[in-house]
Design an enzyme around this catalytic site. Structure first.
Site, short mmCIF file in Angstrom:
data_model
loop_
_atom_site.label_atom_id
_atom_site.label_comp_id
_atom_site.label_asym_id
_atom_site.label_seq_id
_atom_site.Cartn_x
_atom_site.Cartn_y
_atom_site.Cartn_z
N HIS A 156 0.83 -1.22 0.00
CA HIS A 156 0.00 0.00 0.00
C HIS A 156 0.86 1.26 0.00
CE1 HIS A 156 -3.78 -2.21 0.70
NE2 HIS A 156 -3.06 -2.97 1.49
N ASN A 169 -10.12 -3.29 2.08
CA ASN A 169 -9.80 -3.25 0.66
C ASN A 169 -11.07 -3.00 -0.15
OD1 ASN A 169 -7.03 -3.82 0.96
ND2 ASN A 169 -7.40 -6.02 1.00
N TYR A 227 0.81 -4.35 11.72
CA TYR A 227 0.70 -2.93 11.41
C TYR A 227 1.49 -2.07 12.40
CZ TYR A 227 -2.87 -3.59 7.80
OH TYR A 227 -3.54 -3.93 6.66
#
Length: 802
Positions: A173, A246, A460
């Site tokens: 991303h 997404n 993350y």
């Protein structure tokens, strides 16, 4: 106990004052308080506050199952004065830099971004230390032709900062675009969740949204065939909630253990770093051919969903199954869906490839321009809610991220809308530094046991620590919540919060017990799911059904969409250099759709192989065999033409009045009609009126537009016919299914480009309007109606007919 009531003598006062001025020891007996001596009074007040907490009365409540479900609020004691919990008595001293003392119970680092916005209008140039710079043109030298001097601190600061202006890009991303906005709740669903954004009607929650591609690097193209990230940061009054999803509701893998393998496979091959931002290469298809659970996601990725027309025209999904919890701790499962008001629209592959060459920033530009024009993108948030008991009876496992819950099985419930209404002031400070994390949830939102989600919860945070330089990335303005932040975390790289006080632990009495734990009623509580299983590495049996939902998706598409899927597989696999890799993928497709596999094999000039062995031999009996909502055709949106871009070709001698009327009508309808000339600049219409073309057929090719208007006027048409760009312009519009309006003499341009007068069936093409201009208003109405269709798939042909 109050020491302030003790009898004071001159000697005790002096002793107390002296003792309070030491930081390495204290008397055995607390000194008396003395209001005239701030340090002594602070010491006395501190002793009084601490003595009121002789033990941790909550400690017994940390044990046992029942107590685990009802953690109490932390113990607190109100200090006699603000100085007791402060770091220093000198906090009363103020200046333009330090300001005043901290407001009680306030973390100012999370205030609105106004506190960090900068405008240099009317200001002189300075160094980062605020020193005015007299000369920003020349470095310091020993003489006009002499060597540069090491003492030039201004040059060194400027160059050093420049050398460090880039941070590591995201592993995935990396290329993204973002915007600010808000989420507005409709009626609220407190019966299902206590999450702040979803509890009450009309509740407004600020958001920041980042859209992205997955595989490409930061400088790659926007229109690559790829999954698109759809990440929403809700700045709720309970803290930040990141719904990191997404534009497709499923994923390639079932377990986070395989995520590094997937990304290594889809990224450029390590020996030569090619291809960029593309999955059409050996390593990706080698991997997914050996991972049949990817088949469902491959159907989505090879569909038109992978090349959206705009970020504003694509759906978003939370992908995983989440839990919702209400005030009494009752839990249901939930899937999140974002549905665009403008409808879900795509590009065609030939169009996407050409756009990437002419404008690699196509999606980024589209989002920015729409918001700048006041055409604020809007999505509706809907949820699928079902109980754990219901989920147990589904033919698939809701913990499997390669599966979706068909809307026919669990309908969508709209709960609110999201509007993006502000572009960032600074791309780096906001869009690039924003840090999303699947672990960022608020009370009322919890996780399921999805093994892919479990890995994302860890990954993350770990990534942001590296990318943003340390553990304090949450203090960057774009990441800071609007809810107050109070904890005992201290120090680390780039720390911005300056905490007062000496207690940075819990429980404490020296800070009056603060900050204290919120307890079950106010704090986040994990759903107490019973776990009575062996520790194993494996998957549930239902995870082994790799093809049923792949079949569901393919069978739910329109014939045109199915043809595009076949063409995408054909193109991607043709880029593989190892035939055995292609053969394995086609063998896998046989299990999902023999018809699709046959088309792909034929397109690759290969024999149809035997079907790949299945992990699950017994065929699943699905509840839903065809789901029309999975087709893009089922989501046309509000039917408007707002933000559509229309090319209006101009040259000297065209009939300008009609073009002006069309341009005005488009603007009134919310669309943008651009005058596109043989060059940019002034053109003279047949009437003598001046027209200003702000684009040319060279710098704005036809595939960048949603529709085309060809002008009347013999002289103008003759000039357009002499330019080869015109022919290309018309052919691209036709091949991509766009609406074309040909006025009067310009019908000759359609003939020159060999645009057929009718469809192969003999019926008129609904997207080709040949008009003589007799009734201009009716012509404009017909054109706008045709434009609202987005494109005309009845014209689709493989290979293209023109």
């Amino acid at each position: 106990m109050s020491t302030s009531k003790s009898k004071k003598t001159p000697s005790s006062r002096a002793a107390g004052a002296a003792a309070s001025r030491n930081t390495d020891s204290a008397a055995a007996k607390p000194p008396p308080g003395m209001s005239h001596d701030a340090m002594a009074q602070k010491a006395a007040d501190t002793e009084e506050m601490v003595s009121l907490m002789p033990d941790n009365r909550n400690k017994p409540l940390e044990h046992g199952h029942d107590n685990a479900l009802r953690p109490p609020a932390g113990l607190t004691v109100e200090p006699a004065s603000a100085s007791v919990t402060g770091s220093t008595l000198s906090e009363e001293v103020s200046s333009d830099k330090v300001g005043s003392s901290a407001a009680r119970g306030v973390n100012a680092t999370i205030e609105p971004l106004d506190r960090v916005r900068v405008d240099s209008g009317g200001q002189r140039l300075t160094t980062n230390q605020g020193v005015p710079i007299a000369d920003n043109q020349n470095s310091l030298k020993a003489g006009l032709r002499g060597p540069a001097l090491l003492e030039d601190f201004i040059l060194r600061e400027k160059i050093t900062h420049f050398d460090h202006e880039r941070i590591p890009e995201r592993i995935v991303h990396a290329r993204g675009s973002g915007a600010h906005g808000f989420f507005e709740c409709y009626e609220g669903i407190p019966q299902f969740t206590k999450a702040a954004p979803l509890r009450e009607a009309g509740k407004i929650t600020p958001v920041f949204v980042r859209f992205s591609t997955v595989a490409g690097e930061r400088g790659s193209k926007d229109t690559a065939r790829d999954v698109r990230g759809f990440a929403v940061k809700f700045y709720t009054d309970q803290g930040n909630w990141d719904l990191v999803g997404n534009n497709m509701p499923v994923f390639f893998i079932q377990d986070a253990m395989k995520f590094p393998d997937l990304i290594h496979a889809v990224k450029p091959e390590p020996h030569h770093q090619m291809p960029q931002a593309a999955s059409a290469h050996d390593t990706f298809w080698d991997f997914v051919g050996l991972m049949p659970e990817s088949t469902h996601m491959l159907m989505w990725a090879m569909s038109d969903r992978a090349i959206p027309r705009s970020y504003r025209m694509m759906q978003g999904f939370g992908v995983h199954t989440f839990r919702l919890l209400n005030e009494v701790g009752e839990s249901v499962f939930c899937k999140f869906h974002w549905n665009p008001v403008l409808g879900t629209h795509s590009l065609v592959w030939d169009e996407a490839v050409k756009i990437s060459g002419a404008d690699p920033d196509f999606h980024r530009r589209d989002l920015w321009e729409a918001i700048e024009a006041g055409e604020f993108p809007e999505w509706e948030l809907a949820v699928q809610i079902f109980t754990e008991a219901q989920a147990e009876h589904f033919s698939f496992d809701v913990l499997d991220a390669t599966k979706l819950v068909p809307e026919e099985l669990v309908p969508l419930t709209p709960v609110g809308r999201m509007v993006l209404n502000r572009n960032p002031d600074n791309f780096f400070a906001e869009t690039e530094q924003v840090a999303f994390c699947a672990a960022h949830v608020v009370p009322g939102i919890d996780f399921s046991n999805d093994p892919l989600l479990a890995g994302r919860i860890h990954s993350y945070v770990d990534t942001q620590i590296t990318r943003l330089g340390g553990p304090n990335f949450h203090e960057l303005p774009i990441n800071a919540p609007i809810a107050q932040v109070h904890n005992n975390q201290r120090d680390g790289m780039h720390r911005q919060a300056i905490h007062r006080g000496r207690a940075a632990y819990e429980p404490n009495s020296l800070g009056g017990g603060c900050p204290f734990q919120a307890g079950a009623q106010a704090g986040f509580m994990t759903f107490p799911q019973k776990v009575e299983q062996d520790k194993v590495r494996g998957k549930p049996e239902k995870f082994a059904d790799h093809y049923t939902q792949a079949t569901l998706f393919y069978e739910s598409q329109s014939p045109v969409e199915q043809a595009h899927i076949a063409a995408a597989f054909r193109f991607e696999l043709s880029k593989c250099t190892v035939p055995a890799v292609r053969e394995r993928v086609v063998a896998s497709l046989l299990n999902a759709s023999p018809a699709l596999a046959q088309q792909v094999a034929q397109g690759l000039g290969m024999e149809l192989p035997a079907a790949l062995p299945k992990a699950l031999v017994v065929r699943t009996s699905p509840e839903v065999k065809r789901s029309p909502s999975l087709s893009l055709m089922a989501r046309p949106g509000d039917g408007s033409v707002r933000t559509r871009k229309v090319a209006i070709l101009v040259a000297d001698g065209v009939a300008g009045e009609a073009l002006s009327a069309i341009q005005s009508a488009l603007l009134e309808a919310g669309a943008v009609g651009r005058l596109v000339g043989l060059r940019i600049g002034t053109f003279t219409a047949a009437s003598g009126a001046q027209m200003q073309a702000d684009a040319s057929m060279e710098n704005e090719p036809g595939f960048l537009f949603d529709a085309l208007v060809l002008p009347d006027g013999p002289k103008g048409v003759e000039a357009l016919a002499a330019d080869g760009h015109t022919d290309e312009f018309i052919k691209d519009q036709f091949r991509h299914g766009k609406t074309i309006l040909a006025l009067g003499a310009s019908r000759a341009l359609l003939d020159a480009a060999k645009i057929p007068a009718a469809l192969p069936s003999g019926e008129p093409d609904p997207g080709i309007l040949r008009r003589d201009g007799a009734d201009l208003q009716a012509t404009i109405g017909a054109f706008i109606s045709a434009l609202a269709k987005h494109r005309h798939p009845v014209r689709d042909a493989d290979p293209p007919s023109v």
